[in-house]
Design a protein around this motif. Structure first.
Motif, PDB file in Angstrom:
ATOM      1  N   ALA A 235      62.116  31.031 -31.429  1.00 25.54           N
ATOM      2  CA  ALA A 235      61.734  32.374 -31.652  1.00 25.54           C
ATOM      3  C   ALA A 235      60.267  32.527 -32.224  1.00 25.54           C
ATOM      4  O   ALA A 235      59.850  31.601 -32.616  1.00 25.54           O
ATOM      5  CB  ALA A 235      62.715  32.735 -32.888  1.00 25.54           C
ATOM      6  N   VAL A 236      59.741  33.306 -31.364  1.00 24.63           N
ATOM      7  CA  VAL A 236      58.346  33.678 -31.872  1.00 24.63           C
ATOM      8  C   VAL A 236      58.280  35.078 -32.727  1.00 24.63           C
ATOM      9  O   VAL A 236      58.860  36.091 -32.528  1.00 24.63           O
ATOM     10  CB  VAL A 236      57.504  34.274 -30.461  1.00 24.63           C
ATOM     11  CG1 VAL A 236      56.116  34.584 -30.881  1.00 24.63           C
ATOM     12  CG2 VAL A 236      57.749  33.236 -29.350  1.00 24.63           C
ATOM     13  N   LEU A 242      60.251  40.187 -35.122  1.00 28.41           N
ATOM     14  CA  LEU A 242      60.586  39.174 -33.874  1.00 28.41           C
ATOM     15  C   LEU A 242      59.775  39.703 -32.553  1.00 28.41           C
ATOM     16  O   LEU A 242      59.908  40.789 -32.093  1.00 28.41           O
ATOM     17  CB  LEU A 242      61.989  39.402 -33.652  1.00 28.41           C
ATOM     18  CG  LEU A 242      62.568  38.528 -32.469  1.00 28.41           C
ATOM     19  CD1 LEU A 242      62.501  37.065 -32.789  1.00 28.41           C
ATOM     20  CD2 LEU A 242      64.055  38.829 -32.422  1.00 28.41           C
ATOM     21  N   ALA A 243      59.070  38.930 -32.209  1.00 28.54           N
ATOM     22  CA  ALA A 243      58.133  39.098 -31.103  1.00 28.54           C
ATOM     23  C   ALA A 243      58.573  38.861 -29.673  1.00 28.54           C
ATOM     24  O   ALA A 243      58.270  39.247 -28.712  1.00 28.54           O
ATOM     25  CB  ALA A 243      56.466  38.496 -31.234  1.00 28.54           C
ATOM     26  N   GLY A 244      59.191  37.854 -29.738  1.00 28.61           N
ATOM     27  CA  GLY A 244      59.878  37.288 -28.413  1.00 28.61           C
ATOM     28  C   GLY A 244      60.688  36.057 -28.576  1.00 28.61           C
ATOM     29  O   GLY A 244      60.868  35.469 -29.705  1.00 28.61           O
ATOM     30  N   ILE A 245      61.108  35.432 -27.403  1.00 30.95           N
ATOM     31  CA  ILE A 245      61.585  34.190 -27.490  1.00 30.95           C
ATOM     32  C   ILE A 245      61.014  33.307 -26.225  1.00 30.95           C
ATOM     33  O   ILE A 245      60.621  33.701 -25.222  1.00 30.95           O
ATOM     34  CB  ILE A 245      63.336  34.493 -27.022  1.00 30.95           C
ATOM     35  CG1 ILE A 245      63.831  32.981 -27.233  1.00 30.95           C
ATOM     36  CG2 ILE A 245      63.268  35.005 -25.716  1.00 30.95           C
ATOM     37  CD1 ILE A 245      65.448  33.372 -27.107  1.00 30.95           C
ATOM     38  N   ILE A 246      61.112  31.845 -26.636  1.00 35.71           N
ATOM     39  CA  ILE A 246      60.660  31.040 -25.569  1.00 35.71           C
ATOM     40  C   ILE A 246      61.786  30.011 -25.388  1.00 35.71           C
ATOM     41  O   ILE A 246      62.380  29.362 -26.360  1.00 35.71           O
ATOM     42  CB  ILE A 246      59.354  30.214 -25.745  1.00 35.71           C
ATOM     43  CG1 ILE A 246      58.329  30.970 -26.023  1.00 35.71           C
ATOM     44  CG2 ILE A 246      58.869  29.181 -24.805  1.00 35.71           C
ATOM     45  CD1 ILE A 246      57.012  30.580 -26.623  1.00 35.71           C
ATOM     46  N   THR A 247      62.315  30.018 -24.146  1.00 37.32           N
ATOM     47  CA  THR A 247      63.380  28.860 -23.895  1.00 37.32           C
ATOM     48  C   THR A 247      62.971  27.746 -23.013  1.00 37.32           C
ATOM     49  O   THR A 247      61.755  27.607 -22.508  1.00 37.32           O
ATOM     50  CB  THR A 247      64.493  29.614 -22.965  1.00 37.32           C
ATOM     51  OG1 THR A 247      63.920  29.925 -21.695  1.00 37.32           O
ATOM     52  CG2 THR A 247      64.746  30.942 -23.623  1.00 37.32           C
ATOM     53  N   MET A 270      56.078  33.722 -23.439  1.00 36.67           N
ATOM     54  CA  MET A 270      57.314  34.236 -24.249  1.00 36.67           C
ATOM     55  C   MET A 270      57.865  35.468 -23.469  1.00 36.67           C
ATOM     56  O   MET A 270      57.311  36.188 -22.783  1.00 36.67           O
ATOM     57  CB  MET A 270      56.968  34.297 -25.877  1.00 36.67           C
ATOM     58  CG  MET A 270      56.257  35.794 -25.767  1.00 36.67           C
ATOM     59  SD  MET A 270      55.963  36.174 -27.668  1.00 36.67           S
ATOM     60  CE  MET A 270      54.826  37.653 -27.816  1.00 36.67           C
ATOM     61  N   SER A 271      59.115  35.698 -23.769  1.00 45.46           N
ATOM     62  CA  SER A 271      59.669  36.978 -23.123  1.00 45.46           C
ATOM     63  C   SER A 271      59.766  37.818 -24.270  1.00 45.46           C
ATOM     64  O   SER A 271      60.093  37.538 -25.287  1.00 45.46           O
ATOM     65  CB  SER A 271      61.358  36.546 -22.658  1.00 45.46           C
ATOM     66  OG  SER A 271      61.797  37.757 -22.603  1.00 45.46           O
ATOM     67  N   THR A 272      59.165  38.988 -23.924  1.00 41.55           N
ATOM     68  CA  THR A 272      59.021  39.971 -25.204  1.00 41.55           C
ATOM     69  C   THR A 272      60.351  40.959 -25.262  1.00 41.55           C
ATOM     70  O   THR A 272      60.249  41.864 -26.118  1.00 41.55           O
ATOM     71  CB  THR A 272      57.913  40.842 -24.764  1.00 41.55           C
ATOM     72  OG1 THR A 272      58.091  41.499 -23.420  1.00 41.55           O
ATOM     73  CG2 THR A 272      56.702  40.175 -24.673  1.00 41.55           C
TER      74      THR A 272
END
Length: 321
Positions: A235-236, A242-247, A270-272
């Protein structure tokens, strides 16, 4: 020896005969059925279900279904009843006696004892002119035209009809009680069925790590965080938001596009618009989101609060899938 095609034809014929037997039951229902449902609904006691032979096995299943859907019930084998188990019946209990013929010796011995104690009696019976039917307060007609057995002997269609009639009673009772899936969960706390009904997202997320970085973290730090926590994502989070996620998929796509990760930050890859779910949601709802979006993990929390991750493997481990 039958060939494969002949075997399939026998199976199809068996199912067809039994299906026709069940369909015939709907034409045999009358006011007794409704009265029995009302009697059980307002019963300040238990339902005792009894039978002999194959009917006893059906009785056990009906008892299990009753108990799991809010109707207190006890199984009593008719043969054991006349050798001591009759003591389990209390004065106000309602007895459902299951029998194809309604004339077996054990039934003929048992019924006078039940009538002596003034217990109300339901005959779930295949012969409405039998001894059992004539002694009962109400009758559930489960007569069938023919058994699926080629010799018309082995209880097949008749026991299927008994089982179906028991299910019809159980379903009517639970609908009259407005029995909900939450009520159902109380009686099924174990196994995959119970977990689908009560296990919450937060119960699973609390068992996992909470990998997170800030948007200014380097890609190297992101990779280390993902690898260390083995959830396939991070998680970002900036300032609690919560700003985004990186997988790990984002990492692979980034490496395909760039020869060097030097200077790249979390915010660059990241995905926002991450998918997330509240910790109080049922875990089975998380499964629906994962399937619909073809993803393997989902953030737990909200835009303003990151509370963890739930992974597809968590659901697999708990038997939700």
């Amino acid at each position: 020896m039958k060939n494969p095609q002949e075997i399939l034809e026998i199976a199809k014929k068996t199912l067809q005969i039994e299906a026709e037997g069940i369909m015939r039951l709907s034409t045999q229902l009358n006011e007794d059925f409704s009265e029995i449902v009302h009697q059980i609904l307002y019963l300040n006691a238990r339902v005792i279900v009894t039978g002999i032979g194959k009917s006893a096995i059906i009785a056990q299943k009906i008892v299990a279904t009753f108990n799991s859907t809010g109707t207190p019930a006890i199984f009593m084998h008719a043969a054991d009843a006349i050798h001591g188990d009759l003591g389990m019946i209390q004065n106000n209990d309602l007895v459902i006696c299951i029998s194809k013929s309604g004339n077996t010796p054990e039934i003929k011995v048992l019924i006078p004892l039940l009538k002596q104690s003034d217990n109300k009696l339901v005959a779930l019976v295949g012969d409405t002119n039998s001894y059992l039917a004539n002694q009962a307060d109400w009758i559930l007609d489960t007569s069938v035209e023919i058994e699926a057995c080629p010799n018309n002997l082995a209880p097949t269609t008749s026991t299927t009809a008994q089982l179906a009639m028991g299910d019809a009673l159980a379903v009517c009772l639970l609908e009259c009680r407005e029995f909900t899936k939450e009520d159902f969960a109380k009686y099924h706390p174990g196994g995959s069925l119970g977990k689908r009904l009560y296990l919450k997202v937060g119960d699973l997320a609390s068992q996992n790590e909470k990998p997170e970085v800030v948007s200014s973290s380097t890609v190297k730090d992101v990779i280390i965080e993902i690898t260390k926590n083995r959830l396939g994502a991070v998680a970002v989070v900036d300032g609690g938001m919560l700003a985004g996620i990186i997988t790990d998929g984002d990492i692979r796509r980034m490496l395909e596009k760039n020869n060097s990760i030097e200077g790249l930050l979390a915010k660059d890859i990241m995905s926002t618009t991450p998918k997330y779910i509240d910790k109080d949601e049922l875990a089975v709802n998380a499964l629906d989101i994962l399937r619909k979006n073809n993803i393997t993990q989902i953030l737990v929390g909200s835009k303003t609060k990151f509370e963890g991750f739930i992974h597809l493997h968590d659901l697999l481990r708990e038997g939700i899938i």
